[in-house]
Scaffold this motif. Structure first.
Motif, PDB file in Angstrom:
ATOM      1  N   GLU A   1       0.891   4.141  -2.911  1.00 10.13           N
ATOM      2  CA  GLU A   1       0.573   5.532  -2.593  1.00 10.13           C
ATOM      3  C   GLU A   1       1.685   6.488  -3.014  1.00 10.13           C
ATOM      4  OE1 GLU A   1      -0.286   5.284   1.578  1.00 10.13           O
ATOM      5  OE2 GLU A   1      -2.237   4.343   1.230  1.00 10.13           O
TER       6      GLU A   1
ATOM      7  N   CYS B   1       0.836  -1.206   0.000  1.00 11.55           N
ATOM      8  CA  CYS B   1       0.000   0.000   0.000  1.00 11.55           C
ATOM      9  C   CYS B   1       0.868   1.252   0.000  1.00 11.55           C
ATOM     10  CB  CYS B   1      -0.927   0.003   1.211  1.00 11.55           C
ATOM     11  SG  CYS B   1      -2.323  -1.101   1.059  1.00 11.55           S
ATOM     12  N   SER B   2       1.899   1.278   0.841  1.00 14.05           N
ATOM     13  CA  SER B   2       2.730   2.481   0.917  1.00 14.05           C
ATOM     14  C   SER B   2       3.453   2.733  -0.402  1.00 14.05           C
ATOM     15  CB  SER B   2       3.734   2.383   2.070  1.00 14.05           C
ATOM     16  OG  SER B   2       4.555   1.250   1.927  1.00 14.05           O
TER      17      SER B   2
END
Length: 89
Positions: A29, A25-26
């Motif tokens: 993003e 996810c990081s």
């Protein structure tokens, strides 16, 4: 898939079942792309650090902390058998 299952790390396997990449996810993003316009193979992290099933928790935790990793795929003889994350520890 990640949102639906509430997971932050997704190991990617190739057609032979071998680990070939990782999505987080990081990482997603941090990308400046329209995710609807790209393929997983083009944006996945390809340089992956893994551990074995008999790696100690202390060693895995130190490896994650010293490199800023949120997870480590667990491989046994080249095959993905699991994943350990900061949340697990």
């Amino acid at each position: 898939i990640m949102e639906w299952n509430h997971i932050h790390h997704l190991p990617i396997k190739n057609n032979n079942g071998d680990l070939s990449g990782l999505l987080t996810c990081s990482y997603l993003e941090s990308l400046d792309v329209d995710l609807k316009e790209v393929l997983v193979k083009d944006i996945m992290i390809k340089e992956i650090t893994t551990v074995g099933p008999y790696t100690t928790i202390v060693d895995a935790q130190q490896l994650m902390e010293s490199n800023g990793y949120g997870c480590l795929p667990v491989c046994d003889h080249g095959s993905l058998v699991g994943i350990v994350s900061k949340t697990d520890l």
